[in-house]
Design a protein around this motif. Sequence first.
Motif, PDB file in Angstrom:
ATOM      1  N   CYS A 238       0.806  -1.227   0.000  1.00 13.01           N
ATOM      2  CA  CYS A 238       0.000   0.000   0.000  1.00 13.01           C
ATOM      3  C   CYS A 238       0.840   1.280   0.000  1.00 13.01           C
ATOM      4  CB  CYS A 238      -0.977  -0.011   1.172  1.00 13.01           C
ATOM      5  SG  CYS A 238      -0.173   0.091   2.786  1.00 13.01           S
ATOM      6  N   HIS A 239       2.161   1.178  -0.219  1.00  7.82           N
ATOM      7  CA  HIS A 239       2.991   2.399  -0.269  1.00  7.82           C
ATOM      8  C   HIS A 239       4.252   2.091  -1.065  1.00  7.82           C
ATOM      9  CE1 HIS A 239       4.858   5.998   2.153  1.00  7.82           C
ATOM     10  NE2 HIS A 239       5.625   5.740   1.102  1.00  7.82           N
ATOM     11  N   THR A 240       4.279   2.541  -2.327  1.00  8.83           N
ATOM     12  CA  THR A 240       5.514   2.417  -3.116  1.00  8.83           C
ATOM     13  C   THR A 240       5.721   3.678  -3.968  1.00  8.83           C
ATOM     14  OG1 THR A 240       4.922   1.583  -5.339  1.00  8.83           O
ATOM     15  CG2 THR A 240       4.867  -0.029  -3.545  1.00  8.83           C
ATOM     16  N   HIS A 241       6.985   3.839  -4.354  1.00  2.94           N
ATOM     17  CA  HIS A 241       7.365   4.877  -5.322  1.00  2.94           C
ATOM     18  C   HIS A 241       8.148   4.163  -6.425  1.00  2.94           C
ATOM     19  CE1 HIS A 241       7.311   8.092  -1.933  1.00  2.94           C
ATOM     20  NE2 HIS A 241       7.382   6.960  -1.271  1.00  2.94           N
ATOM     21  N   LEU A 242       7.552   3.118  -7.014  1.00  4.84           N
ATOM     22  CA  LEU A 242       8.406   2.255  -7.842  1.00  4.84           C
ATOM     23  C   LEU A 242       8.578   2.705  -9.284  1.00  4.84           C
ATOM     24  CD1 LEU A 242       6.508   0.300  -9.729  1.00  4.84           C
ATOM     25  CD2 LEU A 242       6.370  -1.099  -7.689  1.00  4.84           C
TER      26      LEU A 242
ATOM     27  N   ILE B  60       1.124   2.960  -6.295  1.00  6.14           N
ATOM     28  CA  ILE B  60       2.311   3.607  -6.866  1.00  6.14           C
ATOM     29  C   ILE B  60       2.106   5.121  -6.827  1.00  6.14           C
ATOM     30  CG2 ILE B  60       3.795   3.870  -8.891  1.00  6.14           C
ATOM     31  CD1 ILE B  60       2.967   1.109  -9.839  1.00  6.14           C
ATOM     32  N   LYS B  61       3.093   5.821  -6.276  1.00 10.08           N
ATOM     33  CA  LYS B  61       3.010   7.280  -6.161  1.00 10.08           C
ATOM     34  C   LYS B  61       3.788   7.955  -7.279  1.00 10.08           C
ATOM     35  CE  LYS B  61       3.272   6.635  -1.148  1.00 10.08           C
ATOM     36  NZ  LYS B  61       1.885   6.762  -0.744  1.00 10.08           N
ATOM     37  N   SER B  62       3.339   9.144  -7.631  1.00 14.57           N
ATOM     38  CA  SER B  62       4.184  10.010  -8.462  1.00 14.57           C
ATOM     39  C   SER B  62       5.145  10.722  -7.491  1.00 14.57           C
ATOM     40  CB  SER B  62       3.322  11.011  -9.223  1.00 14.57           C
ATOM     41  OG  SER B  62       2.738  11.939  -8.323  1.00 14.57           O
TER      42      SER B  62
ATOM     43  N   LEU C 267      -0.635  10.629   3.861  1.00 12.31           N
ATOM     44  CA  LEU C 267       0.420  11.584   4.229  1.00 12.31           C
ATOM     45  C   LEU C 267       1.692  10.883   4.681  1.00 12.31           C
ATOM     46  CD1 LEU C 267       1.088  14.640   4.646  1.00 12.31           C
ATOM     47  CD2 LEU C 267       0.390  14.350   7.026  1.00 12.31           C
ATOM     48  N   HIS C 268       2.843  11.332   4.155  1.00 13.72           N
ATOM     49  CA  HIS C 268       4.145  10.973   4.729  1.00 13.72           C
ATOM     50  C   HIS C 268       4.292  11.839   5.983  1.00 13.72           C
ATOM     51  CE1 HIS C 268       5.016   9.202   0.814  1.00 13.72           C
ATOM     52  NE2 HIS C 268       6.148   8.730   1.284  1.00 13.72           N
ATOM     53  N   ALA C 269       4.125  11.230   7.140  1.00 13.07           N
ATOM     54  CA  ALA C 269       3.970  12.000   8.379  1.00 13.07           C
ATOM     55  C   ALA C 269       5.033  11.646   9.416  1.00 13.07           C
ATOM     56  CB  ALA C 269       2.584  11.724   8.967  1.00 13.07           C
TER      57      ALA C 269
ATOM     58  N   ASP D 117       1.679   7.671   7.063  1.00 13.34           N
ATOM     59  CA  ASP D 117       2.738   6.709   6.798  1.00 13.34           C
ATOM     60  C   ASP D 117       4.064   7.146   7.418  1.00 13.34           C
ATOM     61  OD1 ASP D 117       0.511   6.591   4.983  1.00 13.34           O
ATOM     62  OD2 ASP D 117       1.653   5.287   3.662  1.00 13.34           O
ATOM     63  N   HIS D 118       4.860   6.199   7.876  1.00 11.73           N
ATOM     64  CA  HIS D 118       6.143   6.361   8.581  1.00 11.73           C
ATOM     65  C   HIS D 118       5.891   6.483  10.083  1.00 11.73           C
ATOM     66  CE1 HIS D 118       8.843   6.519   5.141  1.00 11.73           C
ATOM     67  NE2 HIS D 118       8.026   7.375   4.554  1.00 11.73           N
ATOM     68  N   LEU D 119       5.629   7.703  10.602  1.00  5.90           N
ATOM     69  CA  LEU D 119       5.178   7.948  11.983  1.00  5.90           C
ATOM     70  C   LEU D 119       6.232   7.743  13.070  1.00  5.90           C
ATOM     71  CD1 LEU D 119       1.650   6.221  11.836  1.00  5.90           C
ATOM     72  CD2 LEU D 119       2.170   8.653  11.544  1.00  5.90           C
TER      73      LEU D 119
ATOM     74  N   THR E 193       6.363  -1.827   1.501  1.00  7.82           N
ATOM     75  CA  THR E 193       7.793  -1.816   1.138  1.00  7.82           C
ATOM     76  C   THR E 193       8.364  -0.407   1.069  1.00  7.82           C
ATOM     77  OG1 THR E 193       7.362  -1.706  -1.241  1.00  7.82           O
ATOM     78  CG2 THR E 193       7.645  -3.922  -0.265  1.00  7.82           C
ATOM     79  N   ASP E 194       7.523   0.604   0.709  1.00 12.18           N
ATOM     80  CA  ASP E 194       8.027   1.953   0.413  1.00 12.18           C
ATOM     81  C   ASP E 194       9.029   1.896  -0.744  1.00 12.18           C
ATOM     82  OD1 ASP E 194       8.304   4.693   0.558  1.00 12.18           O
ATOM     83  OD2 ASP E 194       9.539   4.703   2.371  1.00 12.18           O
ATOM     84  N   CYS E 195       8.922   0.878  -1.600  1.00 14.20           N
ATOM     85  CA  CYS E 195       9.903   0.680  -2.679  1.00 14.20           C
ATOM     86  C   CYS E 195      10.242   2.009  -3.360  1.00 14.20           C
ATOM     87  CB  CYS E 195       9.327  -0.302  -3.697  1.00 14.20           C
ATOM     88  SG  CYS E 195      10.380  -0.524  -5.133  1.00 14.20           S
TER      89      CYS E 195
HETATM   90 FE    FE Z   1       7.326   6.946   0.778  1.00 14.77          FE
END
Ligand code: FE
Length: 409
Positions: free
Chosen positions: A70-74, A139-141, A240-242, A263-265, A315-317
């Motif tokens: 549920c969280h990647t930048h691939l 997948i995030k931009s 949010l990357h928080a 996310d992160h926290l 993964t935060d790939c």
């Molecule tokens: Fe990230």
Amino acid sequence: MATIDLLLVDARIATLRPDGTDYGIIEPGAVAVCDGRIAWLGPQQDLPTTPARETRSLDGRWITPALIDCHTHLVFGGDRAAEFERRLQGASYEQIAAAGGGILTTVQATRAASADDLFAAAMPRVQALAASGVATIEIKSGYGLDIANELKMLEVARRLGAASGLTVATTLLAAHAVPPEYRDDVDGYVDLICEELLPAVAEKNLADAVDAYCESFAFSSEQVARVFAKAQSLGLPLKLHADQLSDLGGAELAARFSALSADHLEYSSAAGIKALADSGTVAVLLPGAFLTLRETQQPPVALLRDHGVPIAVATDCNPGTSPLCSLPEAMALAARVFGLTPAECLAGTTREAARALGLAADRGTLEPGKRADIAVWDIEHPRDLCYWLGVRPLSHLLIAGRDINLTAS
Ligand code: FE
Ligand code: NIG
């Protein structure tokens, strides 16, 4: 029940239903699939006598919901192995970012790459995730940072979904870093996101959610709030990357906007965690980034548990902080570095990950009515998924009831 398309028998099932037991085990169990969805599931002895087009014995193999990253930048150009090496020689992520490196190095390479180049570079990462048991990938931009390149990234992400057969949920992360053109006018860049980019993305239906990076060298909570308000007015869910590297009140901000996830926290306060509980926002923990950045501040897992905040693992790939393309490895790391239990790790990559994407009604547990996204594993128990490192426990993967070809090497 109409005719069953596929009947899986002699399975050991971890349903991940939120029924109070760790894995929701049914053993021995059977699953009936009709039109790509689970039509029936239960103990083998209760199996209805409906005819099936195909019956497959799993010989006692375990099945779980297919995993959800549920969280990647691939999608990105180039890589950052040289930066990784520099960090191990003493430079910090913040120092490198402040000097125009870090995320901006990837922005340069991503802008220079064609959509076809980005697609070709990203597909092996998608295939590696699928080979690790993943059927749904966010997948995030966020490495384009201008209108044309953010749109290009989202289009590539959509193409990856169409070509791979996996579900790709796309997220606009234009507020990831300040682009060089706006170095002295961060608010001007936020205006561009709000007035031009968000309406264009909504109009083209290119994003399923909107994310931002709230950090001292990225965007302030006021700037993120502007992006969020605009996104919300366009009907787009938020993430949010928080509080990854410092506590800027990111968890509270995500909660205030009823974000799907924060996310992160690592640096979130007790008040922030309480706010997440009240808003039903999922906490997404990212052990790959924690380890790669050699962080020492642990995310507040005990507080998350005490307040009943749903916990997901991803993964935060990405090329900078988490070059990681296996979700079971992320689970194994989350168990080791954050102390999550194997059951929490598996719930975090299935049920809670679905919730972090707003897809909980459709997938994330094995229940009648949900999509037949099913991972079949060569393991002795679901806890094994967190135990081994460096093996590939997946036997095969069904997406909407169909075998997916796992071509990753
Ligand atoms: Fe990230
Ligand atoms: O989730 N924190 C910001 N974004 C990414 C890192 C992206 C990068 O360094 O390229 C993350 O860790």
